[in-house]
Enzyme design. Sequence first.
Site, PDB file in Angstrom:
ATOM      1  N   TYR A   9      26.950  -8.690  11.833  1.00  0.00           N
ATOM      2  CA  TYR A   9      25.741  -9.130  12.522  1.00  0.00           C
ATOM      3  C   TYR A   9      26.089  -9.811  13.838  1.00  0.00           C
ATOM      4  CZ  TYR A   9      22.970  -8.129   8.348  1.00  0.00           C
ATOM      5  OH  TYR A   9      22.348  -7.497   7.296  1.00  0.00           O
ATOM      6  N   GLU A  53      24.781  -2.326   7.498  1.00  0.00           N
ATOM      7  CA  GLU A  53      24.033  -3.514   7.904  1.00  0.00           C
ATOM      8  C   GLU A  53      24.550  -3.962   9.258  1.00  0.00           C
ATOM      9  OE1 GLU A  53      23.415  -6.779   5.178  1.00  0.00           O
ATOM     10  OE2 GLU A  53      23.302  -5.439   3.443  1.00  0.00           O
ATOM     11  N   GLU A  75      14.909  -4.036   2.386  1.00  0.00           N
ATOM     12  CA  GLU A  75      15.279  -4.836   1.227  1.00  0.00           C
ATOM     13  C   GLU A  75      14.065  -5.589   0.698  1.00  0.00           C
ATOM     14  OE1 GLU A  75      18.726  -8.044  -0.177  1.00  0.00           O
ATOM     15  OE2 GLU A  75      18.594  -7.432   1.920  1.00  0.00           O
ATOM     16  N   GLN A  82      16.509  -5.316   9.688  1.00  0.00           N
ATOM     17  CA  GLN A  82      15.892  -4.399   8.730  1.00  0.00           C
ATOM     18  C   GLN A  82      14.641  -3.783   9.348  1.00  0.00           C
ATOM     19  OE1 GLN A  82      15.393  -6.096   4.768  1.00  0.00           O
ATOM     20  NE2 GLN A  82      17.445  -6.918   4.781  1.00  0.00           N
ATOM     21  N   GLU A 114      28.085  -5.779  -0.855  1.00  0.00           N
ATOM     22  CA  GLU A 114      28.798  -7.017  -0.516  1.00  0.00           C
ATOM     23  C   GLU A 114      29.493  -7.617  -1.741  1.00  0.00           C
ATOM     24  OE1 GLU A 114      26.336  -9.685   1.796  1.00  0.00           O
ATOM     25  OE2 GLU A 114      26.227  -8.267   3.452  1.00  0.00           O
TER      26      GLU A 114
END
Length: 517
Positions: free
Chosen positions: A267, A322, A51, A371, A199
Amino acid sequence: MTTKKNIGIKGLLLSLLFPLAINAQQKATVSVLPSADSPVINKNIYGHFSEHLGRCIYGGFYVGEKSTIPNTNGVRNDIIAALKELGIPNLRWPGGCFADTYHWKDGIGPKQDRPTMVNQWWGGVTEDNSFGTHDFLDLCETLGTEPYLAANVGSGTVKEFTDWVAYVNHQGKSPMSELRKKNNRDTPWGVKIWGVGNEMWGCGGNMTPEYYANLFKQYSTFMTDWNNSDKLFRIASGANVADYHWTEVLMRDIPRNLIEGVALHSYSFVEWEKKGSSTQFDEAQYFKTMETALKMEELVTKHSEIMDKYDPAKKTALVVDEWGGWYEVEPGTNPGFLYQQNTMRDAMIAGTTLNIFNNHADRVRMANLAQTVNVLQAVILTENDKMLLTPTYHVMHMYKVHQDAKLIPVKFTSPEYKLADKSLPALSVSASEKDGKKHFSIVNIHPSQTMTVELDVKALNLKNASGRIVASGKLQDFNSFADPNKITEKEFKDFKLKNGTLTVTLPAFSVVVIEAK
Protein backbone atom coordinates in the site's frame (compact mmCIF):
# COMPACT_ATOMS: atom_id res chain seq x y z
CA MET A 1 30.77 42.40 2.72
CA THR A 2 27.04 41.91 2.19
CA THR A 3 24.97 44.97 2.91
CA LYS A 4 21.30 45.13 3.89
CA LYS A 5 20.62 46.72 0.51
CA ASN A 6 22.24 43.78 -1.28
CA ILE A 7 20.21 41.28 0.77
CA GLY A 8 17.04 43.12 -0.19
CA ILE A 9 17.89 43.03 -3.89
CA LYS A 10 18.82 39.35 -3.68
CA GLY A 11 15.55 38.54 -1.91
CA LEU A 12 13.62 40.45 -4.57
CA LEU A 13 15.39 38.58 -7.34
CA LEU A 14 14.66 35.24 -5.68
CA SER A 15 11.00 36.14 -5.27
CA LEU A 16 10.83 36.99 -8.96
CA LEU A 17 12.68 33.87 -10.04
CA PHE A 18 10.85 31.36 -7.83
CA PRO A 19 7.54 31.51 -9.73
CA LEU A 20 9.47 31.04 -12.94
CA ALA A 21 11.12 27.94 -11.48
CA ILE A 22 7.76 26.59 -10.38
CA ASN A 23 6.29 27.02 -13.86
CA ALA A 24 9.39 25.86 -15.71
CA GLN A 25 9.04 22.92 -18.03
CA GLN A 26 11.07 19.75 -17.88
CA LYS A 27 11.70 17.63 -20.95
CA ALA A 28 12.15 13.93 -21.57
CA THR A 29 12.76 11.82 -24.65
CA VAL A 30 11.16 8.39 -24.80
CA SER A 31 12.34 5.66 -27.16
CA VAL A 32 9.50 3.39 -28.23
CA LEU A 33 10.82 -0.11 -28.93
CA PRO A 34 8.25 -2.45 -30.53
CA SER A 35 9.22 -6.10 -30.27
CA ALA A 36 7.69 -9.33 -31.52
CA ASP A 37 8.76 -10.95 -28.23
CA SER A 38 6.84 -8.51 -26.05
CA PRO A 39 4.32 -10.04 -23.64
CA VAL A 40 0.60 -9.38 -23.70
CA ILE A 41 -0.64 -7.19 -20.84
CA ASN A 42 -3.01 -9.57 -19.09
CA LYS A 43 -6.40 -7.93 -18.63
CA ASN A 44 -6.47 -9.31 -15.07
CA ILE A 45 -3.91 -6.65 -14.06
CA TYR A 46 -6.96 -4.37 -13.99
CA GLY A 47 -8.81 -6.40 -11.35
CA HIS A 48 -10.67 -5.16 -8.28
CA PHE A 49 -11.28 -6.20 -4.69
CA SER A 50 -14.51 -6.38 -2.67
CA GLU A 51 -14.17 -7.32 0.99
CA HIS A 52 -16.78 -7.57 3.72
CA LEU A 53 -15.32 -4.41 5.19
CA GLY A 54 -17.13 -1.22 6.15
CA ARG A 55 -19.53 -0.13 3.41
CA CYS A 56 -17.96 -2.02 0.54
CA ILE A 57 -20.59 -4.76 0.41
CA TYR A 58 -23.44 -3.60 2.65
CA GLY A 59 -24.42 -0.04 1.82
CA GLY A 60 -22.06 -0.15 -1.15
CA PHE A 61 -22.65 -2.93 -3.65
CA TYR A 62 -25.57 -4.47 -1.81
CA VAL A 63 -28.63 -2.56 -0.65
CA GLY A 64 -31.05 -5.50 -0.61
CA GLU A 65 -33.86 -6.51 -2.89
CA LYS A 66 -36.39 -4.34 -1.03
CA SER A 67 -34.37 -1.14 -1.29
CA THR A 68 -35.90 1.91 -2.99
CA ILE A 69 -32.52 2.35 -4.71
CA PRO A 70 -32.82 0.69 -8.15
CA ASN A 71 -31.14 -2.70 -7.92
CA THR A 72 -30.75 -6.11 -9.49
CA ASN A 73 -31.01 -8.88 -6.91
CA GLY A 74 -30.10 -6.34 -4.25
CA VAL A 75 -27.02 -4.89 -6.04
CA ARG A 76 -27.20 -1.23 -7.04
CA ASN A 77 -27.87 -0.76 -10.75
CA ASP A 78 -25.71 2.37 -10.92
CA ILE A 79 -22.71 0.43 -9.59
CA ILE A 80 -23.36 -2.40 -12.05
CA ALA A 81 -23.46 0.09 -14.93
CA ALA A 82 -20.28 1.87 -13.78
CA LEU A 83 -18.29 -1.36 -13.42
CA LYS A 84 -19.52 -2.65 -16.78
CA GLU A 85 -18.30 0.57 -18.37
CA LEU A 86 -14.99 0.20 -16.55
CA GLY A 87 -14.64 -3.33 -17.96
CA ILE A 88 -13.35 -4.95 -14.76
CA PRO A 89 -11.81 -8.33 -15.67
CA ASN A 90 -11.95 -9.96 -12.22
CA LEU A 91 -13.33 -9.26 -8.76
CA ARG A 92 -11.83 -10.63 -5.52
CA TRP A 93 -14.14 -11.64 -2.63
CA PRO A 94 -14.86 -12.00 0.36
CA GLY A 95 -11.49 -10.73 1.70
CA GLY A 96 -8.88 -9.81 2.79
CA CYS A 97 -8.59 -10.63 6.45
CA PHE A 98 -12.31 -11.42 6.47
CA ALA A 99 -11.69 -14.42 4.20
CA ASP A 100 -9.90 -16.42 6.88
CA THR A 101 -12.83 -16.10 9.28
CA TYR A 102 -15.50 -16.68 6.62
CA HIS A 103 -17.36 -19.99 6.47
CA TRP A 104 -19.04 -20.13 3.09
CA LYS A 105 -21.95 -22.38 4.10
CA ASP A 106 -23.17 -19.58 6.38
CA GLY A 107 -23.90 -17.55 3.24
CA ILE A 108 -26.07 -19.98 1.26
CA GLY A 109 -29.71 -21.05 1.52
CA PRO A 110 -32.72 -18.92 2.52
CA LYS A 111 -31.47 -15.56 3.81
CA GLN A 112 -33.72 -15.58 6.83
CA ASP A 113 -32.13 -18.86 7.96
CA ARG A 114 -28.50 -17.80 7.65
CA PRO A 115 -26.50 -17.51 10.88
CA THR A 116 -24.86 -14.28 11.91
CA MET A 117 -21.24 -13.68 12.85
CA VAL A 118 -19.16 -10.82 14.20
CA ASN A 119 -16.71 -9.22 11.80
CA GLN A 120 -13.79 -9.23 14.21
CA TRP A 121 -11.43 -7.53 11.79
CA TRP A 122 -13.45 -4.57 10.60
CA GLY A 123 -15.41 -2.61 13.16
CA GLY A 124 -16.81 -5.51 15.21
CA VAL A 125 -20.12 -5.24 13.36
CA THR A 126 -22.60 -8.11 13.05
CA GLU A 127 -22.49 -9.82 9.66
CA ASP A 128 -25.84 -11.35 8.71
CA ASN A 129 -24.49 -13.27 5.69
CA SER A 130 -27.24 -11.91 3.45
CA PHE A 131 -24.65 -11.42 0.70
CA GLY A 132 -23.10 -14.82 0.05
CA THR A 133 -21.74 -17.13 -2.64
CA HIS A 134 -24.77 -17.03 -4.95
CA ASP A 135 -25.08 -13.25 -4.63
CA PHE A 136 -21.43 -12.68 -5.45
CA LEU A 137 -21.14 -15.15 -8.32
CA ASP A 138 -24.43 -13.99 -9.87
CA LEU A 139 -23.10 -10.43 -9.66
CA CYS A 140 -19.94 -11.49 -11.50
CA GLU A 141 -22.08 -13.05 -14.22
CA THR A 142 -24.04 -9.80 -14.51
CA LEU A 143 -20.83 -7.80 -14.76
CA GLY A 144 -19.21 -10.26 -17.18
CA THR A 145 -16.22 -10.49 -14.86
CA GLU A 146 -14.15 -13.41 -13.58
CA PRO A 147 -14.76 -14.22 -9.90
CA TYR A 148 -11.74 -14.57 -7.64
CA LEU A 149 -12.64 -16.44 -4.45
CA ALA A 150 -10.29 -16.04 -1.48
CA ALA A 151 -10.89 -19.10 0.68
CA ASN A 152 -10.47 -19.76 4.39
CA VAL A 153 -7.22 -21.43 5.39
CA GLY A 154 -6.60 -19.59 8.65
CA SER A 155 -9.64 -20.92 10.55
CA GLY A 156 -11.05 -23.45 8.08
CA THR A 157 -10.29 -26.99 6.94
CA VAL A 158 -9.29 -28.71 3.73
CA LYS A 159 -12.75 -30.29 3.53
CA GLU A 160 -14.53 -26.94 3.92
CA PHE A 161 -12.32 -25.46 1.20
CA THR A 162 -12.73 -28.31 -1.27
CA ASP A 163 -16.46 -28.52 -0.61
CA TRP A 164 -16.69 -24.90 -1.74
CA VAL A 165 -14.79 -25.74 -4.92
CA ALA A 166 -17.20 -28.60 -5.59
CA TYR A 167 -20.27 -26.49 -4.73
CA VAL A 168 -19.48 -23.82 -7.32
CA ASN A 169 -17.83 -26.02 -9.96
CA HIS A 170 -19.07 -29.62 -9.99
CA GLN A 171 -21.34 -30.42 -12.93
CA GLY A 172 -22.20 -34.03 -12.06
CA LYS A 173 -24.02 -35.62 -9.15
CA SER A 174 -22.36 -35.08 -5.78
CA PRO A 175 -23.35 -33.90 -2.30
CA MET A 176 -22.22 -30.34 -3.04
CA SER A 177 -23.77 -30.08 -6.49
CA GLU A 178 -27.04 -31.38 -5.07
CA LEU A 179 -26.86 -28.77 -2.31
CA ARG A 180 -26.30 -26.07 -4.93
CA LYS A 181 -29.32 -27.27 -6.91
CA LYS A 182 -31.40 -27.28 -3.73
CA ASN A 183 -30.46 -23.60 -3.47
CA ASN A 184 -31.87 -22.92 -6.96
CA ARG A 185 -28.70 -23.04 -9.05
CA ASP A 186 -28.56 -25.99 -11.45
CA THR A 187 -25.47 -25.14 -13.48
CA PRO A 188 -22.09 -24.53 -11.82
CA TRP A 189 -20.41 -21.17 -12.14
CA GLY A 190 -17.01 -22.60 -13.08
CA VAL A 191 -14.82 -20.50 -10.78
CA LYS A 192 -11.17 -20.78 -11.82
CA ILE A 193 -9.32 -18.23 -9.66
CA TRP A 194 -8.78 -19.23 -6.02
CA GLY A 195 -6.78 -17.63 -3.26
CA VAL A 196 -5.49 -20.23 -0.81
CA GLY A 197 -5.77 -18.06 2.28
CA ASN A 198 -4.85 -14.40 2.70
CA GLU A 199 -1.92 -12.67 4.43
CA MET A 200 -0.85 -15.84 6.19
CA TRP A 201 2.09 -13.88 7.62
CA GLY A 202 -0.43 -11.70 9.51
CA CYS A 203 -4.20 -11.84 9.97
CA GLY A 204 -4.31 -15.22 8.22
CA GLY A 205 -2.49 -16.90 11.11
CA ASN A 206 0.91 -15.23 11.73
CA MET A 207 2.61 -18.20 10.07
CA THR A 208 6.18 -18.70 8.92
CA PRO A 209 6.60 -19.12 5.16
CA GLU A 210 7.89 -22.68 5.68
CA TYR A 211 4.76 -23.67 7.60
CA TYR A 212 2.43 -22.00 5.12
CA ALA A 213 4.20 -23.57 2.12
CA ASN A 214 3.38 -27.00 3.52
CA LEU A 215 -0.22 -25.98 4.19
CA PHE A 216 -0.54 -24.62 0.67
CA LYS A 217 0.69 -27.88 -0.81
CA GLN A 218 -1.89 -29.79 1.22
CA TYR A 219 -4.81 -27.55 0.18
CA SER A 220 -3.69 -27.29 -3.42
CA THR A 221 -3.38 -31.09 -3.72
CA PHE A 222 -7.02 -31.59 -2.77
CA MET A 223 -8.40 -28.84 -5.02
CA THR A 224 -9.93 -30.72 -7.92
CA ASP A 225 -10.97 -29.10 -11.17
CA TRP A 226 -14.58 -30.23 -11.18
CA ASN A 227 -15.12 -28.62 -14.58
CA ASN A 228 -12.71 -31.07 -16.23
CA SER A 229 -11.70 -28.25 -18.55
CA ASP A 230 -9.13 -25.57 -17.79
CA LYS A 231 -7.07 -25.95 -14.65
CA LEU A 232 -7.84 -23.96 -11.55
CA PHE A 233 -5.66 -20.91 -10.95
CA ARG A 234 -4.34 -21.36 -7.40
CA ILE A 235 -2.81 -18.29 -5.77
CA ALA A 236 -0.56 -18.62 -2.74
CA SER A 237 -0.73 -15.95 -0.05
CA GLY A 238 2.41 -14.01 -0.84
CA ALA A 239 4.76 -11.49 0.67
CA ASN A 240 4.06 -8.39 2.67
CA VAL A 241 5.87 -5.65 0.74
CA ALA A 242 9.64 -6.40 0.74
CA ASP A 243 9.59 -9.78 2.50
CA TYR A 244 11.72 -11.44 -0.16
CA HIS A 245 12.38 -14.45 2.06
CA TRP A 246 8.66 -15.28 1.92
CA THR A 247 8.72 -15.39 -1.88
CA GLU A 248 11.95 -17.38 -1.83
CA VAL A 249 10.45 -20.09 0.40
CA LEU A 250 7.22 -20.40 -1.59
CA MET A 251 9.04 -20.66 -4.91
CA ARG A 252 11.61 -23.08 -3.48
CA ASP A 253 9.23 -25.40 -1.61
CA ILE A 254 6.06 -25.52 -3.75
CA PRO A 255 6.24 -27.61 -6.95
CA ARG A 256 5.23 -25.76 -10.12
CA ASN A 257 2.37 -28.19 -10.78
CA LEU A 258 0.63 -27.10 -7.57
CA ILE A 259 0.72 -23.33 -7.98
CA GLU A 260 -0.28 -20.79 -10.62
CA GLY A 261 0.23 -17.51 -8.77
CA VAL A 262 2.09 -15.91 -5.86
CA ALA A 263 0.51 -12.85 -4.25
CA LEU A 264 2.10 -9.57 -3.15
CA HIS A 265 0.52 -6.83 -1.02
CA SER A 266 1.78 -3.25 -0.88
CA TYR A 267 0.00 0.00 0.00
CA SER A 268 0.96 3.65 -0.48
CA PHE A 269 0.89 6.00 2.51
CA VAL A 270 2.67 8.86 4.25
CA GLU A 271 3.75 6.82 7.28
CA TRP A 272 2.25 3.51 8.38
CA GLU A 273 1.48 4.73 11.91
CA LYS A 274 0.49 8.26 10.84
CA LYS A 275 -1.13 7.91 7.46
CA GLY A 276 -2.50 11.45 7.35
CA SER A 277 -5.68 12.87 5.87
CA SER A 278 -6.88 11.71 2.46
CA THR A 279 -7.63 15.31 1.43
CA GLN A 280 -5.68 17.68 3.72
CA PHE A 281 -2.05 16.98 2.91
CA ASP A 282 0.98 19.11 2.10
CA GLU A 283 3.70 18.57 -0.50
CA ALA A 284 5.96 16.69 1.92
CA GLN A 285 3.16 14.21 2.62
CA TYR A 286 2.43 13.93 -1.09
CA PHE A 287 6.09 13.22 -1.78
CA LYS A 288 6.23 10.48 0.87
CA THR A 289 3.07 8.87 -0.49
CA MET A 290 4.43 8.81 -4.02
CA GLU A 291 7.74 7.47 -2.71
CA THR A 292 5.93 4.40 -1.32
CA ALA A 293 3.80 4.10 -4.46
CA LEU A 294 6.80 4.14 -6.80
CA LYS A 295 8.51 1.57 -4.57
CA MET A 296 6.28 -0.89 -6.45
CA GLU A 297 8.84 -0.87 -9.27
CA GLU A 298 11.54 -2.18 -6.94
CA LEU A 299 9.20 -4.68 -5.28
CA VAL A 300 7.99 -6.17 -8.55
CA THR A 301 11.54 -6.31 -9.92
CA LYS A 302 13.07 -8.03 -6.89
CA HIS A 303 10.23 -10.49 -6.28
CA SER A 304 10.32 -11.33 -10.00
CA GLU A 305 14.05 -11.99 -9.85
CA ILE A 306 13.48 -14.53 -7.09
CA MET A 307 10.69 -16.16 -9.06
CA ASP A 308 12.88 -16.25 -12.17
CA LYS A 309 15.49 -18.27 -10.27
CA TYR A 310 13.01 -21.11 -9.65
CA ASP A 311 10.72 -20.55 -12.61
CA PRO A 312 12.68 -19.22 -15.61
CA ALA A 313 9.79 -20.10 -17.92
CA LYS A 314 7.60 -17.66 -15.94
CA LYS A 315 4.76 -20.15 -15.55
CA THR A 316 3.84 -18.80 -12.13
CA ALA A 317 2.30 -15.32 -12.10
CA LEU A 318 3.08 -12.55 -9.65
CA VAL A 319 -0.36 -11.43 -8.41
CA VAL A 320 -0.46 -8.02 -6.71
CA ASP A 321 -3.93 -8.61 -5.31
CA GLU A 322 -3.90 -5.69 -2.86
CA TRP A 323 -2.54 -2.26 -3.78
CA GLY A 324 -3.58 1.38 -3.46
CA GLY A 325 -3.47 4.42 -1.21
CA TRP A 326 -4.20 4.11 2.52
CA TYR A 327 -4.91 7.15 4.71
CA GLU A 328 -6.78 7.98 7.91
CA VAL A 329 -10.54 7.50 7.69
CA GLU A 330 -12.77 10.48 6.99
CA PRO A 331 -13.64 12.44 10.16
CA GLY A 332 -16.68 11.10 11.96
CA THR A 333 -16.62 7.67 10.31
CA ASN A 334 -15.97 4.27 11.90
CA PRO A 335 -12.17 3.71 12.09
CA GLY A 336 -12.74 0.05 11.20
CA PHE A 337 -14.54 0.92 7.96
CA LEU A 338 -11.50 2.43 6.17
CA TYR A 339 -13.63 5.00 4.31
CA GLN A 340 -11.50 7.70 2.67
CA GLN A 341 -11.80 10.28 -0.07
CA ASN A 342 -9.97 10.05 -3.39
CA THR A 343 -7.97 12.99 -4.75
CA MET A 344 -5.61 13.72 -7.62
CA ARG A 345 -2.90 12.15 -5.45
CA ASP A 346 -4.75 8.85 -5.89
CA ALA A 347 -4.92 9.41 -9.64
CA MET A 348 -1.11 9.66 -9.55
CA ILE A 349 -0.87 6.40 -7.59
CA ALA A 350 -3.20 4.63 -10.02
CA GLY A 351 -1.50 5.87 -13.19
CA THR A 352 2.06 5.12 -12.08
CA THR A 353 1.23 1.75 -10.52
CA LEU A 354 -0.62 0.50 -13.58
CA ASN A 355 2.27 1.62 -15.79
CA ILE A 356 4.62 -0.43 -13.61
CA PHE A 357 2.39 -3.49 -13.91
CA ASN A 358 2.09 -3.03 -17.68
CA ASN A 359 5.86 -2.82 -18.08
CA HIS A 360 6.31 -6.01 -16.04
CA ALA A 361 3.58 -7.91 -17.88
CA ASP A 362 5.87 -10.90 -18.42
CA ARG A 363 5.53 -11.76 -14.70
CA VAL A 364 2.74 -9.56 -13.29
CA ARG A 365 -0.39 -11.11 -14.75
CA MET A 366 -3.00 -10.16 -12.20
CA ALA A 367 -3.62 -7.36 -9.69
CA ASN A 368 -6.49 -6.05 -7.58
CA LEU A 369 -7.00 -2.46 -6.53
CA ALA A 370 -8.14 -2.16 -2.91
CA GLN A 371 -11.07 -1.65 -2.90
CA THR A 372 -13.99 -1.20 -5.28
CA VAL A 373 -16.59 0.74 -3.26
CA ASN A 374 -16.31 2.98 -0.17
CA VAL A 375 -13.06 1.43 1.14
CA LEU A 376 -9.46 2.70 0.74
CA GLN A 377 -8.66 3.76 -2.86
CA ALA A 378 -12.16 3.09 -4.16
CA VAL A 379 -13.30 3.71 -7.71
CA ILE A 380 -16.86 4.33 -6.47
CA LEU A 381 -18.26 6.13 -3.41
CA THR A 382 -21.89 6.03 -2.26
CA GLU A 383 -24.02 8.04 0.14
CA ASN A 384 -27.56 6.72 0.50
CA ASP A 385 -29.01 6.87 -3.04
CA LYS A 386 -26.12 8.98 -4.38
CA MET A 387 -23.09 7.58 -6.17
CA LEU A 388 -19.95 9.14 -7.60
CA LEU A 389 -16.93 8.05 -9.62
CA THR A 390 -13.52 8.93 -8.20
CA PRO A 391 -10.41 10.20 -10.03
CA THR A 392 -9.05 6.64 -9.76
CA TYR A 393 -12.09 5.36 -11.68
CA HIS A 394 -11.40 7.79 -14.51
CA VAL A 395 -7.72 6.81 -14.72
CA MET A 396 -8.60 3.12 -14.86
CA HIS A 397 -11.26 3.85 -17.45
CA MET A 398 -8.69 5.53 -19.70
CA TYR A 399 -6.24 2.68 -19.11
CA LYS A 400 -8.66 -0.12 -19.99
CA VAL A 401 -7.33 0.10 -23.56
CA HIS A 402 -4.25 -1.79 -22.30
CA GLN A 403 -6.23 -4.91 -21.32
CA ASP A 404 -5.00 -7.89 -23.35
CA ALA A 405 -2.94 -5.57 -25.56
CA LYS A 406 0.63 -6.33 -26.61
CA LEU A 407 3.18 -4.39 -24.59
CA ILE A 408 5.32 -1.89 -26.48
CA PRO A 409 8.54 -1.50 -24.46
CA VAL A 410 9.72 2.04 -23.80
CA LYS A 411 13.06 3.40 -22.67
CA PHE A 412 13.75 6.82 -21.16
CA THR A 413 15.48 8.66 -18.36
CA SER A 414 12.92 10.49 -16.27
CA PRO A 415 13.38 14.06 -15.12
CA GLU A 416 13.48 14.34 -11.35
CA TYR A 417 10.90 15.59 -8.90
CA LYS A 418 13.03 16.91 -6.04
CA LEU A 419 12.01 17.85 -2.53
CA ALA A 420 14.58 18.68 0.12
CA ASP A 421 17.40 16.12 -0.27
CA LYS A 422 15.32 13.46 -2.03
CA SER A 423 14.17 12.92 -5.59
CA LEU A 424 11.67 10.75 -7.46
CA PRO A 425 11.20 10.06 -11.18
CA ALA A 426 8.62 12.62 -12.27
CA LEU A 427 7.58 10.73 -15.37
CA SER A 428 5.91 7.33 -15.81
CA VAL A 429 5.15 5.78 -19.21
CA SER A 430 3.78 2.55 -20.64
CA ALA A 431 2.55 1.67 -24.12
CA SER A 432 0.68 -1.10 -25.92
CA GLU A 433 -0.93 -2.02 -29.22
CA LYS A 434 -4.17 -3.81 -30.01
CA ASP A 435 -6.49 -3.96 -33.02
CA GLY A 436 -4.25 -1.64 -35.01
CA LYS A 437 -4.23 1.06 -32.34
CA LYS A 438 -1.32 2.17 -30.18
CA HIS A 439 -1.85 3.61 -26.72
CA PHE A 440 0.59 5.60 -24.61
CA SER A 441 -0.24 6.22 -20.94
CA ILE A 442 1.88 8.99 -19.44
CA VAL A 443 1.90 10.37 -15.90
CA ASN A 444 3.56 13.52 -14.63
CA ILE A 445 3.63 13.34 -10.82
CA HIS A 446 5.42 16.68 -10.38
CA PRO A 447 3.13 18.94 -8.33
CA SER A 448 4.16 22.20 -10.00
CA GLN A 449 6.06 21.65 -13.25
CA THR A 450 4.83 20.93 -16.74
CA MET A 451 6.47 18.01 -18.51
CA THR A 452 7.22 17.92 -22.24
CA VAL A 453 7.67 14.38 -23.49
CA GLU A 454 9.00 13.54 -26.93
CA LEU A 455 8.25 9.98 -28.00
CA ASP A 456 10.23 8.62 -30.92
CA VAL A 457 7.51 6.63 -32.71
CA LYS A 458 9.08 6.37 -36.17
CA ALA A 459 9.02 2.57 -35.99
CA LEU A 460 5.24 2.62 -35.54
CA ASN A 461 4.43 4.64 -38.68
CA LEU A 462 1.64 6.59 -36.98
CA LYS A 463 -0.60 8.95 -38.95
CA ASN A 464 -3.04 10.48 -36.47
CA ALA A 465 -3.70 10.64 -32.75
CA SER A 466 -6.17 11.72 -30.09
CA GLY A 467 -5.90 12.12 -26.33
CA ARG A 468 -7.69 11.99 -22.96
CA ILE A 469 -6.59 13.53 -19.66
CA VAL A 470 -7.36 13.40 -15.95
CA ALA A 471 -6.20 16.63 -14.29
CA SER A 472 -7.37 19.31 -11.88
CA GLY A 473 -6.40 22.61 -10.29
CA LYS A 474 -5.06 21.24 -7.00
CA LEU A 475 -3.57 17.95 -5.87
CA GLN A 476 -6.11 17.93 -3.04
CA ASP A 477 -9.12 18.19 -5.38
CA PHE A 478 -11.70 15.39 -5.21
CA ASN A 479 -15.21 14.54 -6.34
CA SER A 480 -17.81 15.15 -3.64
CA PHE A 481 -21.51 14.38 -3.56
CA ALA A 482 -22.08 18.14 -3.87
CA ASP A 483 -19.73 18.30 -6.89
CA PRO A 484 -19.43 14.74 -8.26
CA ASN A 485 -17.93 15.74 -11.62
CA LYS A 486 -15.18 18.10 -10.47
CA ILE A 487 -12.60 15.63 -11.84
CA THR A 488 -13.46 13.63 -14.95
CA GLU A 489 -11.78 12.50 -18.15
CA LYS A 490 -11.54 15.26 -20.70
CA GLU A 491 -10.33 15.58 -24.27
CA PHE A 492 -6.61 16.35 -24.45
CA LYS A 493 -5.12 18.29 -27.34
CA ASP A 494 -1.74 19.50 -26.10
CA PHE A 495 0.30 17.19 -28.31
CA LYS A 496 1.52 16.98 -31.88
CA LEU A 497 2.57 14.14 -34.15
CA LYS A 498 5.16 15.21 -36.71
CA ASN A 499 7.95 13.43 -38.58
CA GLY A 500 7.79 10.35 -36.40
CA THR A 501 7.88 12.26 -33.12
CA LEU A 502 4.92 12.46 -30.76
CA THR A 503 5.38 15.51 -28.53
CA VAL A 504 3.12 15.62 -25.50
CA THR A 505 2.95 18.48 -22.99
CA LEU A 506 1.59 17.26 -19.66
CA PRO A 507 0.36 19.67 -16.99
CA ALA A 508 1.62 19.16 -13.45
CA PHE A 509 0.10 16.11 -11.66
CA SER A 510 -1.81 14.78 -14.65
CA VAL A 511 -2.50 11.47 -16.35
CA VAL A 512 -2.76 11.34 -20.14
CA VAL A 513 -3.57 8.53 -22.57
CA ILE A 514 -2.79 9.07 -26.26
CA GLU A 515 -4.35 6.83 -28.91
CA ALA A 516 -2.64 6.71 -32.28
CA LYS A 517 -2.89 4.67 -35.46
